[in-house]
Design a protein around this motif. Structure first.
Motif, PDB file in Angstrom:
ATOM      1  N   SER A 164       0.958  -1.177   0.037  1.00 12.47           N
ATOM      2  CA  SER A 164      -0.137  -0.050  -0.053  1.00 12.47           C
ATOM      3  C   SER A 164       0.853   1.261  -0.003  1.00 12.47           C
ATOM      4  N   MET A 165       0.429   2.458  -0.187  1.00 17.96           N
ATOM      5  CA  MET A 165       1.122   3.624  -0.153  1.00 17.96           C
ATOM      6  C   MET A 165       1.592   3.855   1.157  1.00 17.96           C
ATOM      7  N   GLU A 166       0.909   3.426   2.255  1.00 19.44           N
ATOM      8  CA  GLU A 166       1.376   3.493   3.707  1.00 19.44           C
ATOM      9  C   GLU A 166       2.847   2.659   3.959  1.00 19.44           C
TER      10      GLU A 166
ATOM     11  N   ARG B 118       4.682   1.810   1.372  1.00 24.03           N
ATOM     12  CA  ARG B 118       5.884   2.103   0.542  1.00 24.03           C
ATOM     13  C   ARG B 118       6.444   3.273   1.430  1.00 24.03           C
TER      14      ARG B 118
ATOM     15  N   ASN C 182      -1.752   2.513  -7.830  1.00 23.71           N
ATOM     16  CA  ASN C 182      -1.899   2.841  -6.260  1.00 23.71           C
ATOM     17  C   ASN C 182      -1.773   4.197  -5.854  1.00 23.71           C
ATOM     18  N   THR C 183      -0.542   4.829  -6.522  1.00 19.97           N
ATOM     19  CA  THR C 183      -0.055   5.972  -6.057  1.00 19.97           C
ATOM     20  C   THR C 183      -1.268   6.978  -6.757  1.00 19.97           C
TER      21      THR C 183
ATOM     22  N   TYR D 160      -4.484   6.913  -4.234  1.00 20.14           N
ATOM     23  CA  TYR D 160      -4.257   7.577  -3.220  1.00 20.14           C
ATOM     24  C   TYR D 160      -4.288   8.931  -3.201  1.00 20.14           C
TER      25      TYR D 160
ATOM     26  N   GLU E 214      -3.119   2.540   8.291  1.00 23.66           N
ATOM     27  CA  GLU E 214      -2.844   1.257   8.186  1.00 23.66           C
ATOM     28  C   GLU E 214      -2.013   0.756   9.504  1.00 23.66           C
TER      29      GLU E 214
END
Ligand code: SF4
Lengths: 470, 205
Positions: free
Chosen positions: A213-215, A217, A239-240, A243, A354
């Motif tokens: 997820s972005m979190e 990453r 995903n980016t 977000y 998250e």
């Protein structure tokens, strides 16, 4: 045919204004984040009688010194109060955007930037803070700078840099249940060493990275600096974009679609060459914790701490002896036998929604054997967590639910681990004295901190996840 | 900024690896203005115990090395936080050059801006140099940035430094002044960039 390019090559060339004979380039800065620690830079700027060149591209966040309790009262410590108020008046006088102590969007700078849609792919982002590498999760070139450089950016919106070397870290395959981005990060750091990526821009790639997820990453890019990297980055993808869509400062509507078209080109060419490549297998990564005083002292939770007597390199043996002595751990001890005194869930590494969900999933219906503090990454994260009822889980477990800031990650707001106490922590640095003089820090993922809280000692979270909805 | 060309001084060995910026200057001193004297709290938690007594075995507390201007450090000196105040603390204490097998990137950058030389010497040579000073604490060590050498007695080592930092230190260049020479280029870049990357400007919320 033109030479194949890496992501950092692309980001570098779009920002290069001029190049000096010695190879240094003058780069354009798209976003400049400042915090209370920027006072040296503001003084340097004032001493030259200058002003902020691009206030519209400069954003201030109060995070390092802010209290995490009793925000409705004045700050008791006058020095800390002065740090926050001086910063906020510098920001206001300079007409820069400010997410101050009492702003509902306040939080840790590396949480707020992405959350507000200020951090975008393709940008060059700097901040007087080493964990600026976090923003690379969006495919930005983001790195920490010192006070003189902050002053330079304030005055000119540019920065002299030499181009970093290129390093790619590929994590192939799939991670297993209970393994978080933090485990990937610590495993990488243990592999390459705390200075292994010095002078390099790290690009993270591979199936296990794109699956994050972005979190996740952001957690990974945040820790790039703990491997010595100048910055970390991940090519932006669907995903980016998902977000960013609808974030307050991000492009809107048709402008967003046009931006996505441009951002989609931000990747390394398949045949691009890197100065260094490291590859890991995600399936082999297990939950890890640190045992020593640098982040590369990370081991799988079922391992034992090293024994200096069994080390052949005398310098290494001396280091292990000193680190274990500081940490108060007997040589060769089983990691899972190490009891803890408190836990901390927070910091720009692991305090996003998250992360809080992952810790709460372990803590739900259980109690913590030790006291602990949960400080959400931003006031926005805090509200969201409260809407989801996560705060009730933390409180029912016996942990304190506080306001947002750097808090116990560095302790400069007064949230300290007392001398000699041992803290299981979601932060990024286990340096001597980092969480307070004499404090002993073990780094791990939010779920692993929750497991340590439940058992009162360092623990494998995986058995605690059985039958739980994740 | 003061230039760095050549220096002969006593050198203090501080060879444990990974001395990070939290050790060079603990976070609780970050709110001090520089004028309060950051040199006095350099390496505070290594130099002093919790009661403020000097740690006898810390090299910088040895009488001969108190006024050292050079530190011979271990691998990865100054990793960690971006706090430039760590460099102010070194400089204000009197340190003008740190020699080590490797440095934290941000610390090296900060050092250059303040006239502090970070010289990279291979691990074996750095250890040899540290051993030489340990044997003869008052041994004068010469660091020559023009020739990129570190020498004492008859021994001389070549050290590495990136050319950008070298030219900046030798000339005592001030970044702001340099940048001023590029003002027109910056304006041209900005105008073109705004057309090419309109999405790079934050929309107002
Ligand atoms: S949370 Fe910790 S690491 Fe992150 S910016 Fe704040 S002090 Fe630095």
């Amino acid at each position: 045919m033109s030479e194949p390019l890496t992501l950092i090559d692309r980001l570098w060339s779009t920002h290069e204004i001029a190049r000096r004979e010695d190879g240094a380039a003058l780069l354009w800065v798209d976003r400049h984040y400042v915090h209370e620690g920027s006072f040296h830079a503001f003084s340097q700027m004032k001493a030259r009688g200058r002003q902020v060149a691009e206030p519209g591209l400069t954003f201030g966040v109060s995070d390092h010194y802010v209290p995490t309790r009793g925000r409705d009262r004045a700050i008791a410590n006058p020095e800390i109060a002065a740090m926050v108020s001086n910063f906020e008046s510098n920001a206001t006088q300079s007409h820069i955007g400010l997410f101050g102590l009492r702003d509902p969007r306040q939080g840790i700078v590396h949480v707020v930037g992405p959350e507000q849609g200020l951090t975008l792919p393709g940008l060059l982002i700097v901040c007087g803070d080493s964990h600026t590498s976090t923003h690379g999760a969006f495919g930005a070139y983001a790195f920490g700078i010192g006070a003189s450089e902050v002053a330079h950016v304030l005055m000119t919106q540019t920065l002299w840099q030499k181009k970093p070397k290129r390093m790619r870290i590929t994590v192939d395959g799939h991670t297993t249940v209970g393994v978080a981005a933090k485990d990937i990060a610590l495993t990488i750091i243990a592999r390459v060493g705390a200075d292994g990526a010095q002078g390099h821009a790290i690009e993270f790639a591979g199936r296990a990275i794109t699956a994050l997820s972005m979190e996740g990453r952001m957690t990974l890019c945040n820790m790039s600096i703990e491997a010595g990297g100048r910055c970390g980055m991940i090519a932006p993808d669907a995903n980016t974009f998902a977000y960013l869509k609808g974030r307050p400062y991000a492009p809107k509507d048709a402008a967003f679609d046009r931006a996505v078209a441009a951002w989609s080109a931000l990747a390394s060419d398949p045949d691009a060459a890197f100065d260094r490549e490291v590859t890991l297998d995600a399936a082999a990564i297990v939950p890890v914790v640190t045992w020593g005083t640098t982040p590369d002292d990370a081991l799988p939770i079922d391992a034992n701490v090293p024994d200096p007597a069994r080390e052949t390199d005398p310098a290494r043996a001396a280091y292990i002896r000193e680190a274990l002595d500081y940490m108060g751990i007997a040589p060769g001890k089983k990691l899972s036998d190490i009891t803890i005194d408190r836990v901390f869930i927070g910091s720009c590494t692991n305090s996003r929604i998250e992360d809080l969900r992952a810790a709460a999933a372990v803590l739900a219906g259980r109690t913590s054997k030790v006291p602990g503090l949960v400080s959400p990454g931003s006031s926005t994260v805090k509200r969201q967590a409260e809407q989801e009822g996560l705060h009730r889980i933390f409180r029912a477990a016996g942990l304190e639910w506080a306001d947002s800031g750097c808090s116990m990650c560095v302790g400069i707001n007064g949230d300290l681990v007392p001398p000699g106490e041992r803290c299981a922590s979601t932060t990024n640095r286990n340096f001597r004295g980092r969480q307070g003089p004499g404090a002993r820090t073990h780094l791990m993922s939010p779920a692993m901190v929750a497991a340590a809280a439940v058992n009162g000692h360092l623990s494998d979270v995986r058995p605690l996840l059985a039958g739980r909805k994740l | 900024m003061e230039k760095f060309v050549r220096l002969t001084a006593k050198a203090c060995p501080l060879t444990q690896p990974n001395i990070n910026t939290d050790q060079i200057l603990p976070a609780r001193y970050l709110k001090w203005p520089r004028s309060r004297g950051l040199g006095q709290v350099l390496f505070q938690d290594l130099r002093f115990d919790a009661e403020g007594r000097e740690q006898q075995n810390f090299p910088l507390n040895q009488p001969t090395w108190r006024d050292a201007k050079i530190i011979v450090a271990g691998r990865n000196f100054g990793g960690g936080s971006s706090r430039e105040a760590a460099v102010y603390a070194l400089y204000d204490y009197g340190i003008r050059c740190v020699i080590a097998p490797s440095f934290g990137d941000i610390l090296s950058q900060n050092a250059v801006k303040n006239g502090l030389l970070t010289a990279v010497l291979p691990e074996v040579e750095a250890a040899e140099l540290a051993a030489a000073i340990a044997d003869d604490p008052a041994l004068p060590v010469t660091v020559d940035l023009e020739r990129q050498t570190i020498s004492h007695d008859n021994l001389s080592y070549g050290f590495a430094i990136d050319p950008v930092s070298r030219s900046q230190l030798l000339n005592g260049w001030d970044d702001i002044d340099l940048t001023e020479n590029h003002r027109d280029q910056i304006e041209v870049f900005k105008a073109k960039d705004r057309l090419g990357r309109p999405w790079a400007i934050p929309t107002t919320a």
